[in-house]
Design an enzyme around this catalytic site. Structure first.
Site, PDB file in Angstrom:
ATOM      1  N   ASP A 121       0.932  -1.002   0.007  1.00 16.80           N
ATOM      2  CA  ASP A 121       0.021   0.054   0.012  1.00 16.80           C
ATOM      3  C   ASP A 121       0.842   1.359  -0.128  1.00 16.80           C
ATOM      4  O   ASP A 121       2.032   1.364   0.679  1.00 16.80           O
ATOM      5  CB  ASP A 121      -0.950  -0.037   1.154  1.00 16.80           C
ATOM      6  CG  ASP A 121      -2.312   0.788   0.814  1.00 16.80           C
ATOM      7  OD1 ASP A 121      -1.903   2.139   0.453  1.00 16.80           O
ATOM      8  OD2 ASP A 121      -3.264   0.310   1.250  1.00 16.80           O
TER       9      ASP A 121
ATOM     10  N   ARG B 189     -14.301   1.562   7.994  1.00 21.00           N
ATOM     11  CA  ARG B 189     -14.221   0.378   7.256  1.00 21.00           C
ATOM     12  C   ARG B 189     -12.747  -0.231   7.484  1.00 21.00           C
ATOM     13  O   ARG B 189     -12.637  -1.690   7.386  1.00 21.00           O
ATOM     14  CB  ARG B 189     -14.752   0.290   5.981  1.00 21.00           C
ATOM     15  CG  ARG B 189     -13.733   1.047   5.072  1.00 21.00           C
ATOM     16  CD  ARG B 189     -14.354   1.471   3.915  1.00 21.00           C
ATOM     17  NE  ARG B 189     -13.443   2.291   2.745  1.00 21.00           N
ATOM     18  CZ  ARG B 189     -13.013   3.557   3.066  1.00 21.00           C
ATOM     19  NH1 ARG B 189     -13.813   4.203   3.885  1.00 21.00           N
ATOM     20  NH2 ARG B 189     -12.322   4.115   2.342  1.00 21.00           N
TER      21      ARG B 189
ATOM     22  N   CYS C  89      -9.321 -16.096 -15.689  1.00 21.05           N
ATOM     23  CA  CYS C  89      -8.990 -15.351 -15.337  1.00 21.05           C
ATOM     24  C   CYS C  89      -9.674 -13.694 -15.355  1.00 21.05           C
ATOM     25  O   CYS C  89     -10.689 -13.952 -15.589  1.00 21.05           O
ATOM     26  CB  CYS C  89      -7.572 -14.921 -15.768  1.00 21.05           C
ATOM     27  SG  CYS C  89      -7.668 -13.855 -17.179  1.00 21.05           S
TER      28      CYS C  89
ATOM     29  N   CYS D 194     -14.233   6.059  -5.964  1.00 20.02           N
ATOM     30  CA  CYS D 194     -14.569   5.389  -4.907  1.00 20.02           C
ATOM     31  C   CYS D 194     -15.243   6.329  -3.784  1.00 20.02           C
ATOM     32  O   CYS D 194     -16.273   5.791  -3.092  1.00 20.02           O
ATOM     33  CB  CYS D 194     -13.139   4.921  -4.525  1.00 20.02           C
ATOM     34  SG  CYS D 194     -12.412   3.797  -5.687  1.00 20.02           S
TER      35      CYS D 194
END
Length: 387
Positions: free
Chosen positions: A183, A194, A292, A309
């Protein structure tokens, strides 16, 4: 009617139950394929060393576990203990249970080892690990062998956000030996609704550092490897090197396609999850075993068709459902147990409280996972969805 003494029972079993010395047992094992060796000692004795291929069925649990561990009652069975006495009593118990072809080894494991016959000394868990994973060890499908597989496993989590948090949390608790966390972001106040790896006190800290602190606080016996970077075409091969399984917890299409393509190139299972508002989905993309991600979505949507998002939003507890499903699939892959989500897309609607399953077909013409296709290389798609 007077009962029989221990000595009388032992003498009776020596008369009625065939015995073989260690040399005869080794010769039998070399000449006959269908022989089951049963170690009736206690678990700690078995872990200290045992005959190669022996099934451990301690005397105290023999009647309870015999049917599961020894399903063929007519199979050739050779039982042994430490010195050759417990195995006679165990052989008699098996005989009472209906087993028809049982032999006891004279002198037991002690004589076998003294005479220089081969001994397996398995890798074992520490006493602390045995206590920590006690509930796993009591499950036949996991047991100590399965827990050792998890201890040796190396799993890379893409993202320490909504999906990566619950997945990594439960994988660490389960005892995955090496967890990699990728990350590039820092903890933001909006994450805390969350992303359960992080805390209010860590706002502004790198997510990889926050994740490492949380996971090691939960389980200090595992290794956490942090990769404080974005996944892109020039580093994805290096990032994936040495890992057995990839957990896709990313929140954008460019990374999702790059993860898929790298897994296809290296033949690594890709445990995939995604979330949107009240809905989530999970599946396993495993090259050579099923489709895939590109078989399902050959190309990403244009940036203007992908909602931000931040704009789309997500119910805070939803990632917990999907992330835990991903963790379960990882453990099933490691253990080689159960029916994986390969070729199946499991969707969850939180508002309806309903799971649905969709079949995914592999595309034989897929440029990335199609049989005989040459890997076409990586594509760095235009970044969108807040990336």
């Amino acid at each position: 009617m007077a009962g029989k003494s221990y000595d009388e029972l032992l003498a009776e079993y020596r008369e009625s139950i065939p015995e073989m010395d260690p040399e005869q047992v080794e010769e039998t094992l070399g000449n006959e394929a269908d022989v089951t060796i049963v170690d009736v000692r206690e678990s700690d004795e078995y872990r200290a060393g045992h005959l190669p291929g022996a099934v451990q069925l301690s005397r105290g649990f023999l009647e309870m576990q015999a049917a599961k561990k020894l399903p063929d009652q007519d199979a050739r069975i050779i039982a042994y203990c430490a010195g050759g006495v417990r195995s006679l009593f165990a052989a008699n118990s098996l005989r009472v249970l209906g087993y028809t072809n049982i032999t006891s080894m004279k002198g037991g494991f002690t004589r076998w080892k003294q005479n220089g016959h081969p001994v397996d000394v398995p890798e074992t868990l520490s006493e602390q690990e045995r206590e920590r994973y006690a509930r796993h060890l009591s499950i036949d499908e996991v047991g100590e062998a399965g827990q050792l597989l998890m201890k040796k496993a190396k799993v890379l989590c893409i993202g320490a956000g909504g999906l990566g948090s619950p997945a990594a949390f439960y994988l660490a608790a389960a005892g995955i030996g090496t967890l990699g966390i990728v990350d590039y972001d820092v903890v933001d106040l909006t994450n805390l609704q969350r992303q359960i790896l992080h805390t209010d006190a860590r706002v502004g800290d790198p997510k990889t550092d926050s994740a490492k602190d949380t996971l090691l606080a939960l389980n200090p016996d595992i290794e956490i490897v942090t990769h404080n970077d974005r996944v892109h075409s020039t580093n994805v091969d290096e990032l994936f090197e040495g890992y057995d399984i990839i957990v896709d917890g990313c929140d954008n299409f460019p990374t999702r396609y790059l993860v898929n393509d790298a897994c296809c190139k290296h033949g690594i299972p890709n445990v995939h999850g995604s979330i949107y508002r009240f809905e989530g989905q999970a599946t396993v993309f495993w090259p050579g075993k099923g489709p895939c991600y590109r078989c399902l979505f050959p190309e990403p949507p244009p940036p203007e068709m992908a909602p931000s998002c931040a704009e789309a939003g997500v119910l805070g507890v939803l990632p917990g459902v999907i992330g835990v499903l991903e963790a379960i699939e990882v453990i099933k892959i490691i253990l080689g147990k159960g029916d994986l989500l390969t070729g199946r897309l499991l969707t969850y609607d939180a508002l309806e409280a309903r799971f649905r399953e969709l079949k995914i077909q592999a595309d034989p013409d897929c440029n990335y996972c199609g049989e005989g296709k040459e890997f076409p290389g990586y594509t760095d798609y235009a970044h969108f969805c807040g990336v």
